[in-house]
Design a protein around this motif. Sequence first.
Motif, short mmCIF file in Angstrom:
data_model
loop_
_atom_site.label_atom_id
_atom_site.label_comp_id
_atom_site.label_asym_id
_atom_site.label_seq_id
_atom_site.Cartn_x
_atom_site.Cartn_y
_atom_site.Cartn_z
N ASP A 46 0.83 -1.21 0.00
CA ASP A 46 0.00 0.00 0.00
C ASP A 46 0.86 1.26 0.00
O ASP A 46 0.58 2.21 -0.73
CB ASP A 46 -0.93 0.01 1.22
CG ASP A 46 -2.09 -0.97 1.07
OD1 ASP A 46 -2.33 -1.43 -0.06
OD2 ASP A 46 -2.74 -1.27 2.09
N GLU A 47 1.91 1.26 0.81
CA GLU A 47 2.78 2.43 0.88
C GLU A 47 3.51 2.64 -0.45
O GLU A 47 3.67 3.77 -0.91
CB GLU A 47 3.80 2.27 2.01
CG GLU A 47 4.66 3.50 2.22
CD GLU A 47 5.61 3.34 3.39
OE1 GLU A 47 6.47 4.24 3.57
OE2 GLU A 47 5.50 2.34 4.14
N LEU A 48 3.93 1.55 -1.06
CA LEU A 48 4.61 1.64 -2.35
C LEU A 48 3.66 2.21 -3.40
O LEU A 48 4.03 3.13 -4.16
CB LEU A 48 5.11 0.26 -2.78
CG LEU A 48 5.90 0.19 -4.10
CD1 LEU A 48 7.14 1.08 -4.04
CD2 LEU A 48 6.29 -1.25 -4.40
N ASN A 49 2.43 1.72 -3.43
CA ASN A 49 1.45 2.21 -4.41
C ASN A 49 1.14 3.69 -4.18
O ASN A 49 1.04 4.47 -5.14
CB ASN A 49 0.15 1.40 -4.31
CG ASN A 49 0.34 -0.04 -4.75
OD1 ASN A 49 1.24 -0.35 -5.52
ND2 ASN A 49 -0.50 -0.94 -4.25
N GLN A 50 0.96 4.07 -2.93
CA GLN A 50 0.63 5.46 -2.60
C GLN A 50 1.78 6.40 -2.94
O GLN A 50 1.58 7.51 -3.45
CB GLN A 50 0.27 5.58 -1.12
CG GLN A 50 -1.04 4.92 -0.74
CD GLN A 50 -1.25 4.81 0.76
OE1 GLN A 50 -0.51 5.43 1.54
NE2 GLN A 50 -2.25 4.04 1.17
N THR A 51 2.99 5.95 -2.69
CA THR A 51 4.17 6.77 -2.99
C THR A 51 4.31 6.98 -4.49
O THR A 51 4.62 8.09 -4.94
CB THR A 51 5.44 6.11 -2.43
OG1 THR A 51 5.29 5.92 -1.02
CG2 THR A 51 6.65 6.97 -2.70
N ILE A 52 4.08 5.93 -5.26
CA ILE A 52 4.16 6.05 -6.71
C ILE A 52 3.09 7.01 -7.23
O ILE A 52 3.36 7.87 -8.08
CB ILE A 52 4.03 4.67 -7.38
CG1 ILE A 52 5.27 3.81 -7.07
CG2 ILE A 52 3.86 4.80 -8.89
CD1 ILE A 52 5.15 2.37 -7.52
N ALA A 53 1.88 6.89 -6.72
CA ALA A 53 0.78 7.77 -7.16
C ALA A 53 1.08 9.22 -6.82
O ALA A 53 0.84 10.13 -7.64
CB ALA A 53 -0.53 7.32 -6.50
N ALA A 54 1.60 9.47 -5.61
CA ALA A 54 1.92 10.84 -5.22
C ALA A 54 3.04 11.40 -6.08
O ALA A 54 3.02 12.58 -6.47
CB ALA A 54 2.32 10.88 -3.74
N TYR A 55 4.00 10.57 -6.40
CA TYR A 55 5.11 11.00 -7.24
C TYR A 55 4.62 11.38 -8.64
O TYR A 55 5.01 12.41 -9.21
CB TYR A 55 6.15 9.89 -7.33
CG TYR A 55 7.38 10.23 -8.15
CD1 TYR A 55 8.29 11.17 -7.69
CD2 TYR A 55 7.64 9.59 -9.36
CE1 TYR A 55 9.43 11.48 -8.42
CE2 TYR A 55 8.77 9.89 -10.09
CZ TYR A 55 9.66 10.83 -9.62
OH TYR A 55 10.78 11.14 -10.37
#
Length: 556
Positions: A435-444
């Motif tokens: 989840d953190e990886l997905n959220q970080t990619i989306a924010a980036y």
Amino acid sequence: MNKIIYSFIIGLAAFYTSCTGDFAEINTNPQVMTDPKVEYLFTYASDAMPDGLGSWLYETLEQYLRWSQIVTTESYEAGSMDMHGRYNNLYGSILPNLFEVRRLIEVHPEKDAYMKMWAATYVLQVYATLRVTDVFGSIPYTEAIQARTDDKYDPAYDPQSVLFALFYDELTEANRILQDQTLPAQAFAPSADIYYNGDWAKWSRLANAILLKLALRYEGQDREKTTAIFRQVMQDPAGVMTSNDDQFVYIRPEHNAFGGDINYRSARYGSRGVVNFMKETGDLRLGMYFEPNGLVAGFKDTLDKYGVTPPDFIDVNDPLVQYQGGPVNWTDPDSKWIKGTLDANASTKYSLISSINRKFFSTKMNGADDVFTDLLVSYAEVCFYVAEFIQKGYGAGIDTKGSAEDWYKKGVEASIRTMYDISRRAGSFQAVSDDELNQTIAAYQDSPKVKFDGANNLEKILIQQYLNFFRSGNEAYAFARRTGYPKQTSTLLRGEVLTESIPRRLWTREPMELNRGHWEEANREQGFTLRDYTMTTLSVERLWWDKNSPAYGQGQ
């Protein structure tokens, strides 16, 4: 893979000793194996593809990544050192073995059952040879490796324009065979394929990826050829890579590309342009690529206590203050901080500039036993190529399987996930949840300097392509020459003005007298100054594909 390689090396040690010595001994020495199993020979040739210690240290980290402004390190002039690791590997290990695989297949009683392996040898061959001509220009190819069969010891040097035409033909023919449904079931043992486990569709997609590399290099000389190759690849039944599973990647647990000292001669540090961009955009790869500096918790109180003021580029309230890049120009006043320290007192000293994440590369350092990954061609790289082509208008009138934005976003995500996977295998980066990886990619993806929003879209594609080459020095160096990025006037990721001369090419070693004439002729035909290897000369003499490229830092 290990069992195959080790059993092959043990079984064929005498064979290879003979191949590099007196070939006539093969006919008389009963200890020499004259009928090696073709699958194992293919494995052995495949295992020679990754870069070795010299190529990584002397070429990629010390020169290619520095010249492209991804890292900063002390300058060791390339003219005074050996920059021929890939050249030596091509002619010493790769081409002889691939030629031998094809020779064995040609005389095999079940030849048709090995034809897809035969085709795959050309994919490997073109990949490896392109990396060599990328820096040297004209090299032996059509007459190479003929000493062992035809007593040809003075091979001609083929011009780069001829090489590119040959590469195109060889990859196109390889693709035809790899996709041929009329061939019988292939006898190839999947376990002998250390990259794709005998999945010929993936080999075909790799061939198309290399064709895209070729198309980009044609752009400065023949835009029609660039257009034709891109259209051919996008309309090919096999298509391009579709996920990280298609990547051309070398993963071998016991492989140690860096020996015992990744800091040989000098440590390498993050450049301030790259580090600042990654900090501003919240790029998760920041901690994968670079190590934190010495500004540990409580440093502000210590500096205040002793009345020490940090340099202007340090914002003590920056939450990412532990990541700082250094100037790539070592005449810059701030370069003193690359190796120097900020001293609070005699015993408390803070390093300020972040080094590269050494464990990300050197997985065996300090006695560790983690897994090294050599990323030869990535899915992200292919996505960024396709996005660049579409953004430039090359995809008009054909189905590109998505817009430039679609391919760009897939490339960004693929790059972050790939580098994360590599860092986890290397034991160099803290694990995060899915989840953190997905959220970080989306924010980036939504960061202003990354978001595909109509402003500087082509530059954004190129910047992400550039950041993805952190582990691909040859491509980073080609990118910097081809595009003129990082651009000195950019408002996104600004390149620096360098005071030293940066070469546009390297040089092939002068051969012995038998072939010196061909070597001299090739240098004259390319407009090169014979036996002048100074940076001043190498910085103005360009290869064929690079003739019309922008100057360093002058990207359009």
